[in-house]
Design a protein around this motif. Structure first.
Motif, PDB file in Angstrom:
ATOM      1  N   GLN A 120       4.730 -10.030 -10.336  1.00  0.00           N
ATOM      2  CA  GLN A 120       6.092 -10.483 -10.607  1.00  0.00           C
ATOM      3  C   GLN A 120       6.155 -11.379 -11.840  1.00  0.00           C
ATOM      4  N   ARG A 121       7.294 -11.333 -12.532  1.00  0.00           N
ATOM      5  CA  ARG A 121       7.605 -12.255 -13.637  1.00  0.00           C
ATOM      6  C   ARG A 121       8.880 -12.986 -13.243  1.00  0.00           C
ATOM      7  N   ALA A 122       8.998 -14.256 -13.600  1.00  0.00           N
ATOM      8  CA  ALA A 122      10.203 -15.025 -13.267  1.00  0.00           C
ATOM      9  C   ALA A 122      11.424 -14.243 -13.744  1.00  0.00           C
ATOM     10  N   PRO A 123      12.495 -14.201 -12.973  1.00  0.00           N
ATOM     11  CA  PRO A 123      12.766 -14.929 -11.736  1.00  0.00           C
ATOM     12  C   PRO A 123      12.326 -14.203 -10.454  1.00  0.00           C
ATOM     13  N   ALA A 124      11.588 -13.097 -10.558  1.00  0.00           N
ATOM     14  CA  ALA A 124      11.187 -12.374  -9.338  1.00  0.00           C
ATOM     15  C   ALA A 124      10.342 -13.284  -8.454  1.00  0.00           C
ATOM     16  N   GLU A 125      10.492 -13.101  -7.142  1.00  0.00           N
ATOM     17  CA  GLU A 125       9.770 -13.946  -6.201  1.00  0.00           C
ATOM     18  C   GLU A 125       8.739 -13.164  -5.398  1.00  0.00           C
ATOM     19  N   LYS A 126       8.732 -11.839  -5.588  1.00  0.00           N
ATOM     20  CA  LYS A 126       7.770 -11.009  -4.841  1.00  0.00           C
ATOM     21  C   LYS A 126       7.207  -9.967  -5.786  1.00  0.00           C
ATOM     22  N   PRO A 127       5.938  -9.563  -5.577  1.00  0.00           N
ATOM     23  CA  PRO A 127       5.372  -8.491  -6.409  1.00  0.00           C
ATOM     24  C   PRO A 127       5.905  -7.124  -5.990  1.00  0.00           C
ATOM     25  N   LEU A 128       5.693  -6.135  -6.870  1.00  0.00           N
ATOM     26  CA  LEU A 128       6.014  -4.750  -6.535  1.00  0.00           C
ATOM     27  C   LEU A 128       4.862  -4.181  -5.734  1.00  0.00           C
ATOM     28  N   LEU A 129       5.163  -3.409  -4.711  1.00  0.00           N
ATOM     29  CA  LEU A 129       4.117  -2.677  -4.006  1.00  0.00           C
ATOM     30  C   LEU A 129       3.872  -1.374  -4.773  1.00  0.00           C
ATOM     31  N   MET A 130       2.632  -0.877  -4.723  1.00  0.00           N
ATOM     32  CA  MET A 130       2.312   0.342  -5.473  1.00  0.00           C
ATOM     33  C   MET A 130       1.516   1.318  -4.624  1.00  0.00           C
ATOM     34  N   TYR A 131       1.828   2.588  -4.795  1.00  0.00           N
ATOM     35  CA  TYR A 131       1.013   3.654  -4.213  1.00  0.00           C
ATOM     36  C   TYR A 131      -0.077   4.029  -5.211  1.00  0.00           C
ATOM     37  N   ASP A 132      -1.212   4.497  -4.704  1.00  0.00           N
ATOM     38  CA  ASP A 132      -2.234   5.031  -5.610  1.00  0.00           C
ATOM     39  C   ASP A 132      -1.729   6.354  -6.185  1.00  0.00           C
ATOM     40  N   VAL A 133      -2.006   6.555  -7.459  1.00  0.00           N
ATOM     41  CA  VAL A 133      -1.563   7.760  -8.155  1.00  0.00           C
ATOM     42  C   VAL A 133      -2.765   8.388  -8.854  1.00  0.00           C
ATOM     43  N   ARG A 134      -2.893   9.716  -8.825  1.00  0.00           N
ATOM     44  CA  ARG A 134      -3.846  10.396  -9.715  1.00  0.00           C
ATOM     45  C   ARG A 134      -3.220  11.685 -10.215  1.00  0.00           C
ATOM     46  N   LEU A 135      -3.745  12.172 -11.339  1.00  0.00           N
ATOM     47  CA  LEU A 135      -3.223  13.416 -11.885  1.00  0.00           C
ATOM     48  C   LEU A 135      -4.159  14.545 -11.491  1.00  0.00           C
ATOM     49  N   ASP A 136      -3.531  15.630 -11.094  1.00  0.00           N
ATOM     50  CA  ASP A 136      -4.293  16.823 -10.762  1.00  0.00           C
ATOM     51  C   ASP A 136      -3.716  17.918 -11.648  1.00  0.00           C
ATOM     52  N   ASP A 155      -1.310  19.188 -14.049  1.00  0.00           N
ATOM     53  CA  ASP A 155       0.019  18.688 -14.405  1.00  0.00           C
ATOM     54  C   ASP A 155       0.724  18.049 -13.222  1.00  0.00           C
ATOM     55  N   ASP A 156       0.042  17.945 -12.097  1.00  0.00           N
ATOM     56  CA  ASP A 156       0.684  17.394 -10.906  1.00  0.00           C
ATOM     57  C   ASP A 156       0.436  15.892 -10.788  1.00  0.00           C
ATOM     58  N   VAL A 157       1.512  15.172 -10.492  1.00  0.00           N
ATOM     59  CA  VAL A 157       1.376  13.740 -10.207  1.00  0.00           C
ATOM     60  C   VAL A 157       1.187  13.610  -8.703  1.00  0.00           C
ATOM     61  N   MET A 158      -0.010  13.184  -8.294  1.00  0.00           N
ATOM     62  CA  MET A 158      -0.356  13.098  -6.880  1.00  0.00           C
ATOM     63  C   MET A 158      -0.246  11.635  -6.423  1.00  0.00           C
ATOM     64  N   VAL A 159       0.362  11.433  -5.257  1.00  0.00           N
ATOM     65  CA  VAL A 159       0.556  10.071  -4.742  1.00  0.00           C
ATOM     66  C   VAL A 159      -0.040   9.997  -3.345  1.00  0.00           C
ATOM     67  N   ASN A 160      -0.736   8.902  -3.076  1.00  0.00           N
ATOM     68  CA  ASN A 160      -1.318   8.716  -1.746  1.00  0.00           C
ATOM     69  C   ASN A 160      -0.310   8.013  -0.836  1.00  0.00           C
ATOM     70  N   VAL A 161       0.318   8.791   0.025  1.00  0.00           N
ATOM     71  CA  VAL A 161       1.375   8.229   0.888  1.00  0.00           C
ATOM     72  C   VAL A 161       0.916   8.138   2.343  1.00  0.00           C
ATOM     73  N   GLU A 162      -0.329   7.759   2.506  1.00  0.00           N
ATOM     74  CA  GLU A 162      -0.859   7.655   3.866  1.00  0.00           C
ATOM     75  C   GLU A 162       0.035   6.761   4.720  1.00  0.00           C
ATOM     76  N   HIS A 163       0.378   5.591   4.187  1.00  0.00           N
ATOM     77  CA  HIS A 163       1.312   4.709   4.884  1.00  0.00           C
ATOM     78  C   HIS A 163       2.503   4.486   3.980  1.00  0.00           C
ATOM     79  N   GLU A 164       3.692   4.568   4.549  1.00  0.00           N
ATOM     80  CA  GLU A 164       4.869   4.246   3.750  1.00  0.00           C
ATOM     81  C   GLU A 164       4.843   2.748   3.465  1.00  0.00           C
ATOM     82  N   LEU A 165       4.968   2.377   2.199  1.00  0.00           N
ATOM     83  CA  LEU A 165       4.977   0.955   1.845  1.00  0.00           C
ATOM     84  C   LEU A 165       6.403   0.435   1.947  1.00  0.00           C
ATOM     85  N   GLU A 166       6.560  -0.691   2.616  1.00  0.00           N
ATOM     86  CA  GLU A 166       7.891  -1.282   2.730  1.00  0.00           C
ATOM     87  C   GLU A 166       7.798  -2.775   2.492  1.00  0.00           C
TER      88      GLU A 166
END
Ligand SMILES: Cc1cc2nc3c(=O)[nH]c(=O)nc-3n(C[C@H](O)[C@H](O)[C@H](O)COP(=O)(O)OP(=O)(O)OC[C@H]3O[C@@H](n4cnc5c(N)ncnc54)[C@H](O)[C@@H]3O)c2cc1C
Ligand code: FES
Ligand code: FES
Lengths: 119, 347
Positions: A77-93, A95-106
């Protein structure tokens, strides 16, 4: 591991965000030019949909609702944000953008000290 | 009654009158709680209370789309309490109340109502007391017979004054609009609560200023120009103003803006952006000290500013889509940090 295809590399223009349904989970994919990142779609502040309210520039993501900002590569986070962004792992396969969505991040929209706020 | 406001960092005990909006009670006692519009539209003032402790006076407020009522969430600016209670406010309180000026309730009367265009009116409120406010701030206004408060930005600026000046654009069917444009509001009593708002100008920042207004959003910008001119800001620093309206018949404050340009001796540029009309040939000769362009105001800003943002402080005010479009330009093209961007979304 639950790697799933979110989109193709051509689906998201450089310095933009787009939301995809990845196996029932809404994921916001960002193209930083040399890298793709994936986040939950709602702003950690007041759940504004970042696909609409988010602006990418110079590696920073800004939510135009209240100007909270984050480093898009680290989620920090950068001011004025008070919480960080959550991120999913990403890799390229290919031309495909692959995302690891094992658990939904909330985001934890409740405060930590909510627990002793008895009803 | 007493309201205990709990935030992550600090607790506040606030005296609240019967029927008083909880946000207003907290702000006037110096608790710097989160808010933006103070009038139910933005959702920024959400908080939690136990069932039955607070009562919302406007269930269908646009800001309530941000609430989870099952969690006891409510808008502090639209709710009252009727007994001592405790509320929980998420997030960090703002660092300070702008300029350390605590808002208060003042009574006054409307005077000097005059039409500036076919659908924009200006008026003054002569206060029973005096108010100190920062340029760019607003007050919440209440009149008899109108549900809730309306936010209006001050046009004038003095360190302390007994007169507040406003401009209001008519919203067809709007409660305050009907009262102002179709009633006989001259000398009618009003109550104001203020000053409010954090989109304020501070001459000691010593930076160039960039002001972008849509329609009546020019109100707070006029206040900023009044203060900056008086403070000698343009002797050292530049100012640029972009004022967006539909067409020539919607332009107002030409005289006042031209006068600011003259007094700034070359360091202030004002551009009027016409969204729905080509610039008529007569515009430049009629108003030689103002610039004119065709296009939406955020696009005109983008084109004219190009790479000249420097480390300016930007002020943006007007309808929400106009403000959001402008914020994008300032962030992406201007690369301005969040701390240098101040805005009021009028709705
Ligand atoms: C910070 C800020 C500054 C503003 N400054 C200006 C300005 O300088 N000039 C200008 O023309 N406009 C300004 N506005 C917009 C202004 O506040 C009004 O929304 C607009 O004038 C329309 O008011 P109305 O009564 O005619 O319309 P309405 O549709 O009757 O009311 C509009 C607003 O009044 C409030 N409201 C309506 N019904 C209720 C209710 N039942 N209970 C409680 N609240 C209610 C809400 O805030 C609503 O958005 C500003 C808005 C904000 C947030
Ligand atoms: S909702 Fe995104 S910054 Fe507030
Ligand atoms: S501050 Fe209460 S809804 Fe905007």
């Amino acid at each position: 591991m639950a790697w799933k295809k979110a989109c193709s590399v051509n689906d998201v223009a450089v310095d933009t965000l787009r939301k995809f349904d990845v196996g029932g989970v809404g994921v916001l994919v960002a193209n930083l030019g040399d890298e793709f990142k994936a986040y939950p779609p709602a702003c950690p502040h007041m759940e504004e949909p970042l696909e609409q309210s988010g602006v990418c520039s110079g590696g920073l993501l800004t939510c135009t609702k209240h100007l909270w900002q984050w480093d898009m590569r680290t989620g920090e986070q950068r001011a004025p944000a008070e919480k960080p962004l959550l991120m999913y792992d990403v890799r390229l396969d290919g031309d495909d953008v692959m995302v690891n969505v094992e658990h939904e991040l909330e985001y934890e929209y409740e405060e930590e000290d909510d627990d002793d706020f008895e009803w | 009654m007493k309201i205990t406001v709990r935030t992550k960092h600090q607790n506040y005990t606030v005296a609240c009158n019967e029927g008083e909006r909880i946000l207003y009670a907290a702000l006037r006692s110096g608790a710097p709680l989160p808010y933006e519009c103070a009038t139910g539209t933005c959702g920024t003032c959400k908080a939690r209370a136990r069932p039955g402790d607070v009562r919302s006076h406007w269930q269908s407020a646009p800001g309530s789309s941000y609430l989870k009522p099952e969690r006891g969430e409510f808008l502090m600016c639209q709710s009252t309490a009727h007994a001592d209670c405790e509320i929980l406010v998420p997030g960090k309180p703002a660092a300070e109340v702008a300029g350390g000026l605590l808002p208060e309730y003042l009574k006054g009367a409307l005077c000097d109502l005059r039409m500036l265009t076919h659908d924009v009116a200006a008026f003054d409120v002569k206060l029973d007391g005096t108010m100190a406010f920062r340029a760019g701030q607003f007050v919440a206004v209440r009149t008899a017979g109108l549900e809730g408060y309306r936010a209006y930005s001050m046009v004038n600026h003095d360190e302390r004054t007994d007169r507040l000046s406003f401009v209001v654009k008519r919203l067809p069917g709007g409660g305050f609009s009907n009262w102002l444009f179709d009633g006989s509001p001259q000398n009618q009593p009003l109550e104001v609560f203020g000053p409010l708002g954090r989109a304020t100008y501070d001459p000691s920042e010593g930076k160039d200023i960039l002001c972008i207004a849509g329609g009546s959003g020019i109100a707070g910008i006029m206040s900023i120009l009044a203060h900056s001119t008086r403070a000698g800001h343009f002797e050292q620093h530049r100012g640029r103003v972009f004022f967006g309206v539909r067409g020539m018949r919607d332009v107002f404050f030409h005289e006042e803006l031209s006068d600011f340009v003259t007094r700034a001796g070359g360091n202030l540029e004002v551009t009027i952006a016409l969204s729905d009309e080509e610039v008529p040939a007569s515009a430049q000769s009629d108003y030689p000290r103002l610039g004119f362009a065709t296009g939406m105001v955020h696009l005109v800003t983008s084109e004219r500013m190009s790479d000249q943002y420097g480390d300016a402080v930007a002020f943006v005010a007007g309808p929400p889509p106009m403000v959001d479009g402008t914020l994008r330009v300032l962030i992406v093209e201007g690369r301005l940090p969040a701390s240098s961007i101040r805005y009021d979304k009028f709705g």
